[in-house]
Each structure stands twice: as structure tokens, then as C-alpha cells.
Design a protein around this motif. Structure first.
Motif, short mmCIF file in Angstrom:
data_model
loop_
_atom_site.label_atom_id
_atom_site.label_comp_id
_atom_site.label_asym_id
_atom_site.label_seq_id
_atom_site.Cartn_x
_atom_site.Cartn_y
_atom_site.Cartn_z
N GLN A 160 0.85 -1.29 -0.15
CA GLN A 160 0.03 -0.02 0.01
C GLN A 160 0.91 1.24 -0.09
O GLN A 160 1.75 1.45 0.96
N GLN A 197 -4.26 6.74 -1.68
CA GLN A 197 -3.65 5.54 -1.47
C GLN A 197 -3.58 4.77 -2.99
O GLN A 197 -4.62 4.87 -3.63
N MET A 217 -2.81 0.57 -4.14
CA MET A 217 -2.49 -0.67 -3.73
C MET A 217 -1.97 -1.47 -4.94
O MET A 217 -2.29 -1.40 -6.11
N ARG A 257 -0.47 -4.98 -5.91
CA ARG A 257 -0.10 -6.15 -5.72
C ARG A 257 0.91 -6.88 -6.51
O ARG A 257 0.68 -6.96 -7.88
N ARG A 274 -8.24 0.71 -0.48
CA ARG A 274 -7.80 0.14 0.60
C ARG A 274 -7.90 -1.12 1.28
O ARG A 274 -8.92 -1.69 0.82
N GLY A 275 -6.96 -1.87 1.76
CA GLY A 275 -7.35 -3.39 1.95
C GLY A 275 -6.14 -3.75 2.93
O GLY A 275 -5.13 -3.19 3.20
N PRO A 276 -6.08 -5.03 3.27
CA PRO A 276 -5.05 -5.93 3.95
C PRO A 276 -3.90 -5.67 2.84
O PRO A 276 -3.85 -5.65 1.78
N ALA A 277 -2.60 -4.99 3.66
CA ALA A 277 -1.22 -5.18 2.89
C ALA A 277 -0.33 -5.66 3.75
O ALA A 277 -0.41 -5.71 4.87
N ASP A 278 0.63 -6.12 3.02
CA ASP A 278 1.89 -6.80 3.50
C ASP A 278 3.04 -5.93 4.02
O ASP A 278 3.70 -6.07 4.66
N ILE A 315 3.40 -1.08 3.96
CA ILE A 315 2.78 0.12 3.73
C ILE A 315 3.82 1.12 3.55
O ILE A 315 4.91 1.05 4.48
N GLY A 348 6.28 -3.27 7.24
CA GLY A 348 6.07 -4.34 6.88
C GLY A 348 7.22 -5.35 5.88
O GLY A 348 8.25 -5.06 6.29
#
Length: 126
Positions: free
Chosen positions: A29, A40, A42, A44, A56-60, A62, A93
Motif C-alpha cells: 500500500q 492510496q 494498492m 499487488r 484500501r485493504g489488507p497489505a503486507d 505500507i 512491513g
């Protein structure tokens, strides 16, 4: 956000096969701030592919950065690792994701590959 930033993120999926060959596998992120506003992105990443979204969401991992600094990064005028070390941006992270993502940034203007310089000095084609 600048048009250059938009174009940079739009270019990532086409550039990913040549850049993401290694261990990068996860979601990064990127928070770009301008004053009190934060946008933001993201990213992947998987070997050879990248998907970009604005959700926005779960991120490994930031990475938070000033939008003006990010514009300098995408033109090669600044370096990502140096920005983190100088505390101009912050990261938390999985560091492998940041190290992989920074490969999308261009080299500083005027930078030459030392191998090419040595080949030219030896009289061999580059």
C-alpha cells in the motif's frame, strides 16, 4: 496527484514482466500525502505481474511518502532507499516488497551502467 504519477502507475503492469523476476509476492500500500490529504495506491506484486488499484485493504507492507517526493522518485531525481534512510518517507512491513517496487523507478539522469563504460574502454561493443 499529478498526471505523471497517474501515468507511472498505469505503466506498471506492462513493465512488470521485465522488472519483477524475484521474490516479490504480496501487497504494497502506497500512501501519497499532500498537506492534509492522502491518496492510496494498492500494488499487488507477484513474479512477473503487478495489479494496481486505488482500494484500501489488507497489505503486507505500507509505504508513506509525500506526493512531491514521489514525483521526484518517478523522474529519477530522488532515490527511494535514501528517502527512507533520511526519514523523508516511512515504511513498515515486508521490506522485499519495497525493494522490488523501487526497481520501477528510473535511474538518476545521466547515470551510466559501469559495465557499459568498461566495455567501451576495452573497445568492445556495448
Amino acid at each position: 496527484m499529478t498526471e505523471a504519477t497517474e501515468r507511472f502507475f498505469e505503466s506498471l503492469p506492462a513493465r512488470a514482466p521485465a522488472i519483477l523476476c524475484g521474490l516479490a509476492d504480496g501487497a504494497l500500500q502506497i500512501d501519497l500525502s499532500t498537506g492534509q490529504q492522502t491518496e492510496q495506491w494498492m500494488v499487488r506484486m507477484q513474479p512477473g505481474t503487478v495489479r494496481i488499484s486505488r482500494e484500501r485493504g489488507p497489505a503486507d507492507a505500507i509505504w508513506s511518502c509525500d506526493a512531491a517526493l514521489f514525483d521526484r522518485l518517478i523522474t529519477g531525481e530522488a532515490q527511494g532507499i535514501a528517502a527512507v534512510l533520511r526519514n523523508e518517507s516511512t515504511f513498515s512491513g515486508n521490506v522485499v516488497l519495497f525493494l522490488a517496487f523501487r526497481r520501477f523507478f528510473p535511474n538518476p539522469p545521466g547515470t551510466r551502467d559501469p559495465r557499459e563504460v568498461a566495455r567501451k574502454a576495452a573497445g568492445r561493443p556495448a
